[in-house]
Design a protein around this motif. Structure first.
Motif, PDB file in Angstrom:
ATOM      1  N   ASN A  67       0.561  -0.940   0.431  1.00  0.00           N
ATOM      2  CA  ASN A  67      -0.010   0.264   0.005  1.00  0.00           C
ATOM      3  C   ASN A  67       0.899   1.147  -0.044  1.00  0.00           C
ATOM      4  O   ASN A  67       0.179   2.176  -0.480  1.00  0.00           O
ATOM      5  CB  ASN A  67      -0.961  -0.057   0.563  1.00  0.00           C
ATOM      6  CG  ASN A  67      -2.283  -1.382   1.587  1.00  0.00           C
ATOM      7  OD1 ASN A  67      -2.354  -1.823  -0.248  1.00  0.00           O
ATOM      8  ND2 ASN A  67      -2.167  -1.420   2.296  1.00  0.00           N
ATOM      9  N   LEU A  68       1.798   0.961   0.555  1.00  0.00           N
ATOM     10  CA  LEU A  68       2.801   2.580   0.595  1.00  0.00           C
ATOM     11  C   LEU A  68       3.567   2.378  -0.458  1.00  0.00           C
ATOM     12  O   LEU A  68       3.474   4.001  -0.857  1.00  0.00           O
ATOM     13  CB  LEU A  68       3.908   2.323   1.947  1.00  0.00           C
ATOM     14  CG  LEU A  68       2.665   2.869   3.636  1.00  0.00           C
ATOM     15  CD1 LEU A  68       4.172   1.574   4.658  1.00  0.00           C
ATOM     16  CD2 LEU A  68       2.664   3.694   3.712  1.00  0.00           C
ATOM     17  N   ALA A  69       4.169   1.220  -0.456  1.00  0.00           N
ATOM     18  CA  ALA A  69       4.738   1.925  -2.819  1.00  0.00           C
ATOM     19  C   ALA A  69       3.601   1.937  -3.766  1.00  0.00           C
ATOM     20  O   ALA A  69       4.315   2.973  -4.149  1.00  0.00           O
ATOM     21  CB  ALA A  69       5.434   0.632  -2.953  1.00  0.00           C
ATOM     22  N   MET A  70       2.196   1.347  -3.581  1.00  0.00           N
ATOM     23  CA  MET A  70       1.329   1.875  -4.210  1.00  0.00           C
ATOM     24  C   MET A  70       0.491   3.628  -3.984  1.00  0.00           C
ATOM     25  O   MET A  70       0.636   4.513  -4.645  1.00  0.00           O
ATOM     26  CB  MET A  70      -0.136   1.845  -4.136  1.00  0.00           C
ATOM     27  CG  MET A  70       0.036  -0.160  -5.092  1.00  0.00           C
ATOM     28  SD  MET A  70      -0.576  -1.120  -4.790  1.00  0.00           S
ATOM     29  CE  MET A  70      -1.974  -0.476  -5.340  1.00  0.00           C
ATOM     30  N   ALA A  71       1.200   4.436  -2.809  1.00  0.00           N
ATOM     31  CA  ALA A  71       0.873   5.680  -2.394  1.00  0.00           C
ATOM     32  C   ALA A  71       1.737   6.167  -2.985  1.00  0.00           C
ATOM     33  O   ALA A  71       1.451   7.389  -3.166  1.00  0.00           O
ATOM     34  CB  ALA A  71       0.372   5.387  -0.887  1.00  0.00           C
ATOM     35  N   LEU A  72       3.513   6.016  -2.769  1.00  0.00           N
ATOM     36  CA  LEU A  72       4.407   6.090  -2.761  1.00  0.00           C
ATOM     37  C   LEU A  72       4.486   6.549  -4.741  1.00  0.00           C
ATOM     38  O   LEU A  72       4.618   7.937  -4.972  1.00  0.00           O
ATOM     39  CB  LEU A  72       5.905   5.879  -2.615  1.00  0.00           C
ATOM     40  CG  LEU A  72       7.002   6.671  -3.154  1.00  0.00           C
ATOM     41  CD1 LEU A  72       6.650   8.085  -2.764  1.00  0.00           C
ATOM     42  CD2 LEU A  72       8.006   5.761  -2.486  1.00  0.00           C
TER      43      LEU A  72
END
Length: 111
Positions: free
Chosen positions: A25-30
């Motif tokens: 999720n964090l990689a996608m948000a980034l």
């Protein structure tokens, strides 16, 4: 970096967002935030892009997007247990070996 990491972690914990802060999720948000940063430069000439921060409105948007990117990158590294500074320094050392200054000065070619 340690202070920023602690503040971003506390921000997430205060909101009980750790449950959503998976690496995926964090990689996608980034990636989404990087896309928003890129959009600020789309269609600008190199000269306009270089001067974007001198425009109060556009410069403010660019600064905000860079802030978002930094926050998500910091949080992702924290969740994964990666020291951002060490990771950057290790990568810089690796690239210095691959691209010695005396061999690549003035060239944008990949090796």
């Amino acid at each position: 970096m340690d202070d920023l990491t602690a503040r971003v972690r506390a921000f997430a914990e205060e909101r009980d967002w750790q449950q959503f802060h998976t690496p995926k999720n964090l990689a996608m948000a980034l990636a989404g935030e990087v896309g928003e940063l890129v959009a600020e430069f789309q269609w600008l000439t190199p000269e306009q892009a270089g001067a974007v921060v001198s425009d109060p409105e556009a410069g403010g948007r660019v600064q905000a997007e860079i802030g978002d990117v930094m926050i998500y990158l910091t949080r992702l590294a924290d969740v994964l247990g990666i020291d951002l500074k060490e990771a950057a320094l290790a990568k810089l050392a690796e690239v210095a070996v691959r691209y010695p200054a005396e061999d690549v000065r003035g060239s944008a070619g990949k090796r």
